[in-house]
Design a protein around this motif. Structure first.
Motif, PDB file in Angstrom:
ATOM      1  N   ALA A  43      46.127  77.606  46.651  1.00 59.77           N
ATOM      2  CA  ALA A  43      47.173  76.543  46.279  1.00 59.77           C
ATOM      3  C   ALA A  43      48.216  76.458  46.940  1.00 59.77           C
ATOM      4  O   ALA A  43      48.947  77.833  47.223  1.00 59.77           O
ATOM      5  N   VAL A  44      48.929  75.718  47.490  1.00 62.61           N
ATOM      6  CA  VAL A  44      50.292  75.570  48.283  1.00 62.61           C
ATOM      7  C   VAL A  44      51.229  74.358  47.600  1.00 62.61           C
ATOM      8  O   VAL A  44      50.542  73.523  47.126  1.00 62.61           O
ATOM      9  N   ILE A  45      52.501  74.369  48.113  1.00 62.37           N
ATOM     10  CA  ILE A  45      53.167  73.204  48.068  1.00 62.37           C
ATOM     11  C   ILE A  45      53.473  72.467  49.412  1.00 62.37           C
ATOM     12  O   ILE A  45      53.717  73.265  50.399  1.00 62.37           O
ATOM     13  N   MET A  46      53.138  71.447  49.360  1.00 64.55           N
ATOM     14  CA  MET A  46      53.091  70.729  50.651  1.00 64.55           C
ATOM     15  C   MET A  46      54.512  69.505  50.528  1.00 64.55           C
ATOM     16  O   MET A  46      54.487  68.806  49.452  1.00 64.55           O
ATOM     17  N   ARG A  47      55.389  69.412  51.619  1.00 62.39           N
ATOM     18  CA  ARG A  47      56.293  68.572  51.310  1.00 62.39           C
ATOM     19  C   ARG A  47      56.312  67.501  52.516  1.00 62.39           C
ATOM     20  O   ARG A  47      55.712  67.813  53.726  1.00 62.39           O
ATOM     21  N   TYR A  48      56.494  66.374  52.530  1.00 56.48           N
ATOM     22  CA  TYR A  48      56.430  65.310  53.530  1.00 56.48           C
ATOM     23  C   TYR A  48      57.451  64.189  53.444  1.00 56.48           C
ATOM     24  O   TYR A  48      57.994  63.768  52.170  1.00 56.48           O
ATOM     25  N   TYR A  62      48.959  71.247  46.090  1.00 56.48           N
ATOM     26  CA  TYR A  62      47.841  70.963  46.387  1.00 56.48           C
ATOM     27  C   TYR A  62      46.789  72.458  46.364  1.00 56.48           C
ATOM     28  O   TYR A  62      47.224  73.281  46.547  1.00 56.48           O
ATOM     29  N   VAL A  63      45.737  72.003  45.846  1.00 56.08           N
ATOM     30  CA  VAL A  63      44.649  73.233  45.297  1.00 56.08           C
ATOM     31  C   VAL A  63      43.298  73.186  46.171  1.00 56.08           C
ATOM     32  O   VAL A  63      43.097  71.878  46.795  1.00 56.08           O
ATOM     33  N   ALA A  64      42.685  74.156  46.267  1.00 57.97           N
ATOM     34  CA  ALA A  64      41.355  74.585  46.994  1.00 57.97           C
ATOM     35  C   ALA A  64      40.352  73.686  46.100  1.00 57.97           C
ATOM     36  O   ALA A  64      39.469  72.952  46.529  1.00 57.97           O
ATOM     37  N   ASP A  65      40.490  73.953  44.623  1.00 62.27           N
ATOM     38  CA  ASP A  65      39.368  73.471  43.833  1.00 62.27           C
ATOM     39  C   ASP A  65      39.966  73.617  42.433  1.00 62.27           C
ATOM     40  O   ASP A  65      41.100  74.225  42.234  1.00 62.27           O
ATOM     41  N   CYS A  69      43.516  75.336  39.272  1.00 64.09           N
ATOM     42  CA  CYS A  69      44.600  74.687  38.198  1.00 64.09           C
ATOM     43  C   CYS A  69      44.382  75.346  36.957  1.00 64.09           C
ATOM     44  O   CYS A  69      43.629  76.185  36.715  1.00 64.09           O
ATOM     45  N   ASP A  70      45.318  75.212  36.173  1.00 66.85           N
ATOM     46  CA  ASP A  70      45.635  75.698  34.839  1.00 66.85           C
ATOM     47  C   ASP A  70      44.631  75.093  33.830  1.00 66.85           C
ATOM     48  O   ASP A  70      43.808  74.049  34.198  1.00 66.85           O
ATOM     49  N   VAL A  71      44.526  75.750  33.142  1.00 68.30           N
ATOM     50  CA  VAL A  71      43.409  75.523  31.796  1.00 68.30           C
ATOM     51  C   VAL A  71      43.748  74.059  31.228  1.00 68.30           C
ATOM     52  O   VAL A  71      45.100  73.786  30.998  1.00 68.30           O
ATOM     53  N   GLY A  72      42.905  73.006  31.169  1.00 67.64           N
ATOM     54  CA  GLY A  72      43.301  71.835  30.707  1.00 67.64           C
ATOM     55  C   GLY A  72      43.387  70.805  32.010  1.00 67.64           C
ATOM     56  O   GLY A  72      43.861  69.698  31.790  1.00 67.64           O
ATOM     57  N   TYR A  73      43.294  71.248  33.089  1.00 67.48           N
ATOM     58  CA  TYR A  73      43.444  70.441  34.371  1.00 67.48           C
ATOM     59  C   TYR A  73      42.197  70.665  35.401  1.00 67.48           C
ATOM     60  O   TYR A  73      41.533  71.658  35.255  1.00 67.48           O
ATOM     61  N   TYR A  74      42.113  69.628  36.171  1.00 62.40           N
ATOM     62  CA  TYR A  74      41.014  69.577  37.175  1.00 62.40           C
ATOM     63  C   TYR A  74      41.422  69.207  38.502  1.00 62.40           C
ATOM     64  O   TYR A  74      42.288  68.420  38.391  1.00 62.40           O
ATOM     65  N   ALA A  75      40.601  69.660  39.455  1.00 67.09           N
ATOM     66  CA  ALA A  75      40.920  69.258  40.781  1.00 67.09           C
ATOM     67  C   ALA A  75      40.584  67.832  40.981  1.00 67.09           C
ATOM     68  O   ALA A  75      39.185  67.486  41.022  1.00 67.09           O
ATOM     69  N   ASP A  76      41.520  67.084  41.348  1.00 63.54           N
ATOM     70  CA  ASP A  76      41.078  65.572  41.891  1.00 63.54           C
ATOM     71  C   ASP A  76      41.436  65.105  43.197  1.00 63.54           C
ATOM     72  O   ASP A  76      42.484  65.516  43.562  1.00 63.54           O
ATOM     73  N   PRO A  89      42.654  63.777  53.284  1.00 58.75           N
ATOM     74  CA  PRO A  89      42.005  63.970  51.822  1.00 58.75           C
ATOM     75  C   PRO A  89      42.159  65.335  51.327  1.00 58.75           C
ATOM     76  O   PRO A  89      41.653  66.224  52.032  1.00 58.75           O
ATOM     77  N   VAL A  90      42.812  65.723  50.106  1.00 60.65           N
ATOM     78  CA  VAL A  90      43.001  66.984  49.817  1.00 60.65           C
ATOM     79  C   VAL A  90      42.963  66.899  48.031  1.00 60.65           C
ATOM     80  O   VAL A  90      42.377  65.875  47.893  1.00 60.65           O
ATOM     81  N   TYR A  91      43.005  67.872  47.489  1.00 61.34           N
ATOM     82  CA  TYR A  91      42.720  68.172  46.082  1.00 61.34           C
ATOM     83  C   TYR A  91      44.213  68.484  45.273  1.00 61.34           C
ATOM     84  O   TYR A  91      45.142  69.472  45.868  1.00 61.34           O
ATOM     85  N   ILE A  92      44.620  67.550  44.003  1.00 61.07           N
ATOM     86  CA  ILE A  92      45.661  68.112  43.155  1.00 61.07           C
ATOM     87  C   ILE A  92      45.355  68.398  42.082  1.00 61.07           C
ATOM     88  O   ILE A  92      43.940  67.914  41.799  1.00 61.07           O
ATOM     89  N   CYS A  93      45.881  68.875  41.002  1.00 65.60           N
ATOM     90  CA  CYS A  93      45.417  69.187  39.645  1.00 65.60           C
ATOM     91  C   CYS A  93      45.917  67.770  38.771  1.00 65.60           C
ATOM     92  O   CYS A  93      47.192  67.509  38.770  1.00 65.60           O
TER      93      CYS A  93
END
Length: 109
Positions: A43-48, A62-65, A69-76, A89-93
Motif C-alpha cells: 500500500a502506498v500514497i500516490m500524488r498527481y 493504492y493497494v496491491a490487493d 484493505c481494512d475490514v469491510g473494504y475490498y480492492a477495486d 490500472p491499479v487498485y484502491i480500497c
C-alpha cells in the motif's frame, strides 16, 4: 512501580506495527514502476496533478490487493496517471457496501 509502567509502555510500543506509508509522485514513474512499487510495499500514497484544476495536487492510497484493505473494504480497479500513461490500472480500497448496491441493481434487471 514506575519501572513496571515504563516496561509495559515499551513492550506495547514495540509490539504494534509501524503505520508509516510511503508517498510517491506517480508522474515521476512509469506505469510498470508504479505497479511494482505498489505490489512491493502492499500500500502506498500516490500524488498527481489534477487534470481540470491547475496547481492542484490529488492523492489517494493504492493497494496491491484486498488484503491491504481494512475490514469491510475490498480492492477495486482504478486508474492513476503516470509518466508514460494517462490511465495506469491499479487498485484502491472501496467499502463492501458499494458491492451490495451493485448487486441490488444487478438483481433488479
Amino acid at each position: 512501580m514506575k519501572k513496571i509502567i515504563l516496561l509495559g509502555l515499551l513492550i506495547a510500543s514495540a509490539s504494534t506495527p509501524a503505520l508509516a506509508i510511503s508517498r510517491y509522485n506517480s508522474m515521476s514513474m512509469t506505469c510498470a514502476e508504479a505497479k511494482a512499487t505498489i505490489n512491493r510495499e502492499r500500500a502506498v500514497i500516490m500524488r498527481y496533478p489534477a487534470r481540470r484544476t491547475s496547481k492542484m495536487t490529488l492523492y489517494d492510497r493504492y493497494v496491491a490487493d484486498s488484503r491491504a484493505c481494512d475490514v469491510g473494504y475490498y480492492a477495486d480497479q482504478d486508474y492513476l496517471p503516470t509518466k508514460d500513461r494517462a490511465s495506469c490500472p491499479v487498485y484502491i480500497c472501496r467499502p463492501t457496501s458499494d458491492l451490495e448496491d451493485e448487486l441490488l441493481i444487478f438483481r433488479r434487471r
